[in-house]
Design an enzyme around this catalytic site. Sequence first.
Site, PDB file in Angstrom:
ATOM      1  N   HIS A 311      36.705  48.591  56.659  1.00 23.83           N
ATOM      2  CA  HIS A 311      35.308  48.781  57.034  1.00 23.83           C
ATOM      3  C   HIS A 311      35.210  50.027  57.898  1.00 23.83           C
ATOM      4  CE1 HIS A 311      31.310  47.925  58.623  1.00 23.83           C
ATOM      5  NE2 HIS A 311      31.174  47.152  57.556  1.00 23.83           N
ATOM      6  N   ASP A 369      32.823  40.691  52.211  1.00 24.14           N
ATOM      7  CA  ASP A 369      32.857  40.564  50.757  1.00 24.14           C
ATOM      8  C   ASP A 369      34.123  39.913  50.232  1.00 24.14           C
ATOM      9  OD1 ASP A 369      30.359  41.627  50.092  1.00 24.14           O
ATOM     10  OD2 ASP A 369      31.088  43.631  50.544  1.00 24.14           O
TER      11      ASP A 369
HETATM   12  N1  ACO Z   1      42.477  49.398  50.401  1.00 24.66           N
HETATM   13  C1  ACO Z   1      43.454  50.298  50.613  1.00 24.66           C
HETATM   14  N2  ACO Z   1      43.387  51.302  51.510  1.00 24.66           N
HETATM   15  C2  ACO Z   1      42.267  51.387  52.230  1.00 24.66           C
HETATM   16  C3  ACO Z   1      41.203  50.483  52.073  1.00 24.66           C
HETATM   17  C4  ACO Z   1      41.340  49.466  51.119  1.00 24.66           C
HETATM   18  N3  ACO Z   1      40.357  48.578  50.928  1.00 24.66           N
HETATM   19  N4  ACO Z   1      40.196  50.841  52.905  1.00 24.66           N
HETATM   20  C5  ACO Z   1      40.616  51.921  53.580  1.00 24.66           C
HETATM   21  N5  ACO Z   1      41.882  52.252  53.174  1.00 24.66           N
HETATM   22  C6  ACO Z   1      42.709  53.333  53.697  1.00 24.66           C
HETATM   23  C7  ACO Z   1      42.196  54.702  53.252  1.00 24.66           C
HETATM   24  O1  ACO Z   1      42.775  55.081  52.025  1.00 24.66           O
HETATM   25  C8  ACO Z   1      42.639  55.566  54.403  1.00 24.66           C
HETATM   26  O2  ACO Z   1      44.030  55.771  54.265  1.00 24.66           O
HETATM   27  P1  ACO Z   1      44.704  57.186  54.744  1.00 24.66           P
HETATM   28  O3  ACO Z   1      44.421  57.268  56.222  1.00 24.66           O
HETATM   29  O4  ACO Z   1      46.147  57.065  54.386  1.00 24.66           O
HETATM   30  O5  ACO Z   1      43.978  58.261  53.964  1.00 24.66           O
HETATM   31  C9  ACO Z   1      42.451  54.651  55.624  1.00 24.66           C
HETATM   32  O6  ACO Z   1      42.575  53.320  55.121  1.00 24.66           O
HETATM   33  C10 ACO Z   1      41.107  54.832  56.312  1.00 24.66           C
HETATM   34  O7  ACO Z   1      40.082  54.528  55.396  1.00 24.66           O
HETATM   35  P2  ACO Z   1      38.779  55.404  55.148  1.00 24.66           P
HETATM   36  O8  ACO Z   1      38.656  55.659  53.679  1.00 24.66           O
HETATM   37  O9  ACO Z   1      38.734  56.579  56.061  1.00 24.66           O
HETATM   38  O10 ACO Z   1      37.679  54.375  55.615  1.00 24.66           O
HETATM   39  P3  ACO Z   1      36.129  54.540  55.404  1.00 24.66           P
HETATM   40  O11 ACO Z   1      35.509  54.127  56.672  1.00 24.66           O
HETATM   41  O12 ACO Z   1      35.778  55.884  54.887  1.00 24.66           O
HETATM   42  O13 ACO Z   1      35.822  53.483  54.235  1.00 24.66           O
HETATM   43  C11 ACO Z   1      35.367  51.441  53.146  1.00 24.66           C
HETATM   44  C12 ACO Z   1      35.398  52.176  54.492  1.00 24.66           C
HETATM   45  C13 ACO Z   1      34.502  52.211  52.141  1.00 24.66           C
HETATM   46  C14 ACO Z   1      34.704  50.066  53.362  1.00 24.66           C
HETATM   47  C15 ACO Z   1      36.807  51.265  52.610  1.00 24.66           C
HETATM   48  O14 ACO Z   1      37.557  50.520  53.549  1.00 24.66           O
HETATM   49  C16 ACO Z   1      36.835  50.610  51.239  1.00 24.66           C
HETATM   50  O15 ACO Z   1      36.677  51.289  50.223  1.00 24.66           O
HETATM   51  N6  ACO Z   1      37.082  49.254  51.184  1.00 24.66           N
HETATM   52  C17 ACO Z   1      37.065  48.545  49.922  1.00 24.66           C
HETATM   53  C18 ACO Z   1      35.642  48.307  49.444  1.00 24.66           C
HETATM   54  C19 ACO Z   1      34.933  47.254  50.262  1.00 24.66           C
HETATM   55  O16 ACO Z   1      35.449  46.175  50.528  1.00 24.66           O
HETATM   56  N7  ACO Z   1      33.699  47.560  50.659  1.00 24.66           N
HETATM   57  C20 ACO Z   1      32.813  46.640  51.377  1.00 24.66           C
HETATM   58  C21 ACO Z   1      32.553  47.144  52.768  1.00 24.66           C
HETATM   59  S1  ACO Z   1      31.634  45.966  53.677  1.00 24.66           S
HETATM   60  C22 ACO Z   1      30.075  46.077  53.031  1.00 24.66           C
HETATM   61  O17 ACO Z   1      29.615  47.106  52.614  1.00 24.66           O
HETATM   62  C23 ACO Z   1      29.296  44.896  53.047  1.00 24.66           C
END
Ligand code: ACO
Length: 435
Positions: A311, A369
């Site tokens: 998140h 989720d």
């Molecule tokens: N699985 C694997 N790796 C992940 C995940 C994940 N679900 N989420 C983040 N990471 C990793 C990223 O690749 C990044 O790695 P790095 O530092 O090696 O490059 C690190 O964790 C930081 O993540 P960001 O992408 O910078 O986080 P951001 O805040 O941009 O994204 C998001 C947040 C979109 C929710 C992301 O965690 C994601 O795509 N999760 C899966 C989708 C999801 O569950 N979305 C629902 C969110 S809650 C809602 O909207 C109700």
Amino acid sequence: MSAPAKRSVTITLDGSNRSTSLPLLSGSVGPDVFDIRKLYGDLGVFTYDPGYGATASCDSKITYIDGDEGILLYRGYPIEQLAEKSNFLEVCYLLLNGELPNAAEAAEFHDGVMRHTMLHEQLRTFYNGFRRDAHPMAVMCGVVGALSAFYHDSLDIHDVESRRISAFRLVAKLPTIAAWAHKYAVGQPFVYPRNDLTYAENFLYMFHAVPAEEYKVNPILSKAMDLIMILHADHEQNASTSTVRLAGSTGANPFACIAAGIASLWGPAHGGANEAVLKMLAEIGSVDNIKEFLADVKDKDNHTKLMGFGHRVYKNYDPRAKIIQKACHDVLEELGIKGDPLLDLAMELEKIALSDPYFIERKLYPNVDFYSGIILKAMGFPTSMFTALFAVSRTVGWVSQWKEMMEDPQQRIGRPRQIYTGAPQRDYVPPARRG
Ligand code: ACO
């Protein structure tokens, strides 16, 4: 309004004698923010923040999140208390008006919302324009946007009464629109709303009932539905809410703004994640395949994400995920579903991920989720409806945020800047002289 600045930060542009003092503003809780509005005027530079991870875009009194501690408050009330003691319409009143209603206010609000549950009859014909296999979110984008073509009498965004009526209409009609999207997909007749039921009961009734037999709302399902709606009602300045505010900042009508919010919610990184979690669990298939799946997730060339994890704000357990995980167990048990393989798989996946250094180092925890899809599936909703249900629940949050923005004297059109990295000015080249 944020508190006036008591402290400031001084920025000096290297290599020049230009500097500026920026006020530090404080909210009631949470980190202070620098007010950068005069930065360009004083120094001739903008700020750069792709994804807005470090930018506060507005003042708001509605929802507060402490992502490090895993705290979520609606108008100051912890989500855990609202989930346990309140009901969805009371939470709607709270989000829209700022305070919990007394008995008379609650009754008046209930009537105010429920009086608007029907759709203009002409809107029925809209559904016929869609293919039967259209995704419910596609139908929602279209039909909600079309509301502005039917309710001209509440489109004056500068009129308090118009805003109040539009808020009622949106909160009241979204369940009908979503339930009918499902009925259209499965080829069953549309079921008209019943205002003697609670908000959650009415939705389940319109979704599940058929004219051929009596439908009795299962209290286990209506309690779970109400809880799911409370948990999804608002979440401060997330992508879809910011979309609603940005659309609203131009003076667009509230129906158009909420349709924009629905489009933004659809993506798998946001509200589409609940649907994506179930697809992911189906793909993993068995506990034996978890290790291999997580290896793919950790492989940067693979672009696989653990859906329902991570998140932008929570760097701790999403408090909504904790509540929904427990509700998931309770509902499955109450419905007599023993040893649901999806839930078992999800719990094992969560356990393994939470002890894996990749997820620990990045502070990736389950979000709302991760478990919501499992409970919705157990309640008899098809996967394609999950995000539409999220949209139904979030509408009150979007409307509250839109209303707050419209009442904010500082409100102006949202218009970010950019770093331009394209070609500098150049002369047009006629086709014959192009290489
Ligand atoms: N699985 C694997 N790796 C992940 C995940 C994940 N679900 N989420 C983040 N990471 C990793 C990223 O690749 C990044 O790695 P790095 O530092 O090696 O490059 C690190 O964790 C930081 O993540 P960001 O992408 O910078 O986080 P951001 O805040 O941009 O994204 C998001 C947040 C979109 C929710 C992301 O965690 C994601 O795509 N999760 C899966 C989708 C999801 O569950 N979305 C629902 C969110 S809650 C809602 O909207 C109700």
